[in-house]
Design an enzyme around this catalytic site. Sequence first.
Site, PDB file in Angstrom:
ATOM      1  N   GLU A   1      22.465 -12.992 -18.550  1.00  0.00           N
ATOM      2  CA  GLU A   1      22.249 -13.802 -19.763  1.00  0.00           C
ATOM      3  C   GLU A   1      22.676 -13.094 -21.038  1.00  0.00           C
ATOM      4  OE1 GLU A   1      17.990 -14.571 -19.358  1.00  0.00           O
ATOM      5  OE2 GLU A   1      17.604 -13.069 -20.888  1.00  0.00           O
TER       6      GLU A   1
ATOM      7  N   HIS B   1      15.932 -18.212 -22.640  1.00  0.00           N
ATOM      8  CA  HIS B   1      14.964 -17.100 -22.733  1.00  0.00           C
ATOM      9  C   HIS B   1      14.065 -17.249 -23.973  1.00  0.00           C
ATOM     10  CE1 HIS B   1      14.328 -12.723 -21.275  1.00  0.00           C
ATOM     11  NE2 HIS B   1      13.220 -13.173 -21.843  1.00  0.00           N
TER      12      HIS B   1
HETATM   13  P1  NAD Z   1       2.403  -8.240 -15.695  1.00  0.00           P
HETATM   14  O1  NAD Z   1       2.880  -6.844 -15.515  1.00  0.00           O
HETATM   15  O2  NAD Z   1       1.097  -8.491 -16.380  1.00  0.00           O
HETATM   16  O3  NAD Z   1       2.324  -8.951 -14.259  1.00  0.00           O
HETATM   17  C1  NAD Z   1       3.304  -8.825 -13.273  1.00  0.00           C
HETATM   18  C2  NAD Z   1       2.599  -8.921 -11.934  1.00  0.00           C
HETATM   19  O4  NAD Z   1       3.609  -9.010 -10.919  1.00  0.00           O
HETATM   20  C3  NAD Z   1       1.735  -7.687 -11.604  1.00  0.00           C
HETATM   21  O5  NAD Z   1       0.395  -8.068 -11.355  1.00  0.00           O
HETATM   22  C4  NAD Z   1       2.412  -7.103 -10.379  1.00  0.00           C
HETATM   23  O6  NAD Z   1       1.488  -6.509  -9.454  1.00  0.00           O
HETATM   24  C5  NAD Z   1       3.087  -8.328  -9.782  1.00  0.00           C
HETATM   25  N1  NAD Z   1       4.172  -8.015  -8.857  1.00  0.00           N
HETATM   26  C6  NAD Z   1       5.046  -6.985  -8.901  1.00  0.00           C
HETATM   27  N2  NAD Z   1       5.882  -7.046  -7.841  1.00  0.00           N
HETATM   28  C7  NAD Z   1       5.524  -8.145  -7.127  1.00  0.00           C
HETATM   29  C8  NAD Z   1       6.000  -8.745  -5.938  1.00  0.00           C
HETATM   30  N3  NAD Z   1       7.027  -8.215  -5.250  1.00  0.00           N
HETATM   31  N4  NAD Z   1       5.404  -9.860  -5.492  1.00  0.00           N
HETATM   32  C9  NAD Z   1       4.355 -10.406  -6.166  1.00  0.00           C
HETATM   33  N5  NAD Z   1       3.843  -9.874  -7.294  1.00  0.00           N
HETATM   34  C10 NAD Z   1       4.428  -8.767  -7.775  1.00  0.00           C
HETATM   35  O7  NAD Z   1       3.584  -9.004 -16.416  1.00  0.00           O
HETATM   36  P2  NAD Z   1       3.487 -10.348 -17.252  1.00  0.00           P
HETATM   37  O8  NAD Z   1       3.148 -10.024 -18.654  1.00  0.00           O
HETATM   38  O9  NAD Z   1       2.700 -11.342 -16.504  1.00  0.00           O
HETATM   39  O10 NAD Z   1       5.031 -10.777 -17.286  1.00  0.00           O
HETATM   40  C11 NAD Z   1       5.757 -10.980 -16.085  1.00  0.00           C
HETATM   41  C12 NAD Z   1       7.221 -10.908 -16.417  1.00  0.00           C
HETATM   42  O11 NAD Z   1       7.565 -12.027 -17.229  1.00  0.00           O
HETATM   43  C13 NAD Z   1       7.610  -9.691 -17.290  1.00  0.00           C
HETATM   44  O12 NAD Z   1       7.852  -8.539 -16.518  1.00  0.00           O
HETATM   45  C14 NAD Z   1       8.845 -10.170 -17.997  1.00  0.00           C
HETATM   46  O13 NAD Z   1       9.993  -9.797 -17.267  1.00  0.00           O
HETATM   47  C15 NAD Z   1       8.699 -11.687 -17.988  1.00  0.00           C
HETATM   48  N6  NAD Z   1       8.537 -12.219 -19.352  1.00  0.00           N
HETATM   49  C16 NAD Z   1       9.409 -13.173 -19.762  1.00  0.00           C
HETATM   50  C17 NAD Z   1       9.283 -13.713 -21.024  1.00  0.00           C
HETATM   51  C18 NAD Z   1      10.220 -14.798 -21.486  1.00  0.00           C
HETATM   52  O14 NAD Z   1      10.475 -14.900 -22.690  1.00  0.00           O
HETATM   53  N7  NAD Z   1      10.714 -15.643 -20.588  1.00  0.00           N
HETATM   54  C19 NAD Z   1       8.265 -13.277 -21.900  1.00  0.00           C
HETATM   55  C20 NAD Z   1       7.368 -12.312 -21.427  1.00  0.00           C
HETATM   56  C21 NAD Z   1       7.523 -11.777 -20.148  1.00  0.00           C
END
Ligand code: NAD
Length: 318
Positions: free
Chosen positions: A265, A290
């Site tokens: 992206e 995004h």
């Molecule tokens: P977080 O770290 O609170 O939660 C991520 C969870 O995923 C954790 O609990 C972890 O144990 C779990 N995880 C890791 N590997 C895994 C797997 N193989 N299978 C299942 N679960 C697994 O993160 P968050 O704040 O909830 O955000 C998640 C993701 O969303 C971020 O890492 C970021 O990349 C993305 N995000 C995108 C935007 C956007 O603008 N679209 C904004 C914020 C975050």
Amino acid sequence: MTRWQILNAEPGNYSPAAEEILRRLGDVRMLQLDRKGLLESLGQVDVLIVRLANQIDEEVFAAAPKLKAVVSATTGLDHIDLKAAEHHGVIVLSLRGEVEFLRSVPATAELTWGLLLALTRKIPSAFDAVLHGKWDRDRFKGHDLAGKSLGILGLGRIGHIVARYGIAFGMKVLAYDPAPLEWEGGVEKCSNMGELLGKADIVSIHVPLNASTAGLVGRLELGQMPGGGLLVNTSRGDVVDEAALLAALESGHLAGAALDVLPHERSSELKESPLIRYARTHSNLILTPHIGGATCESMEATEIFMAEKLSSFLKSLT
Ligand code: NAD
């Protein structure tokens, strides 16, 4: 007192309150810079503030001999080469691990829900039809969410909020997470990803992108979803195998998908994206650029939080 040289390289609509905090710390330049401009501007910089436009890699660190901190108001850090940062002795300040603060930031979970409703109720194509002078109710018959099962892959901060929305909509909510911080009441625990995919009508992805989650949802995993399932991804584009997703949509195995994130992206390759090409002619794929975290309230709160975090870090250096 040290006057730190601070460069905000993506200052569009940056919070005035956060800027005020930065100005108390040092000399602040707010310059919207492309990669070339960024590389040319780093010579005297102590602190670099970024969003997601530039890849902060070895070349960037090499061009910034005085750099002490990179500040990114994000939880995902795949736009920053963390090994190169460590190698150059630069600290990366981000929202990663700021659990308490992040609980108060709902933007990405809200967008996830918006995409889910847009997909199940065909909102973008219904609106488009109205704009073209058509008022055709029958073409846009959708599906209820109540009674369906919602599978959450990654029950972290965003996954938890999405789970609560699912419960509020009368859905059966399941999740798979190998290392959850806590478990949301009312959410069924799946012991592996295959179980989750096999049981969910709609899968919503909320895992971070790292070496073990790149391509996590590919041909095999999409094949484990029941026919007619829906996929929503607001995490990172590379978590889902693009070709496999396209094949699942083209074959009709998946009834639809909504994505806020795409592979490539931030590169010129985006123009060639087969998913964008598919979405031009198929209404069952909804794409947004995004914008998950991009609300006025969430961005202002995170920018102020990060400016204060930077302030504490810089004080610890003096
Ligand atoms: P977080 O770290 O609170 O939660 C991520 C969870 O995923 C954790 O609990 C972890 O144990 C779990 N995880 C890791 N590997 C895994 C797997 N193989 N299978 C299942 N679960 C697994 O993160 P968050 O704040 O909830 O955000 C998640 C993701 O969303 C971020 O890492 C970021 O990349 C993305 N995000 C995108 C935007 C956007 O603008 N679209 C904004 C914020 C975050």
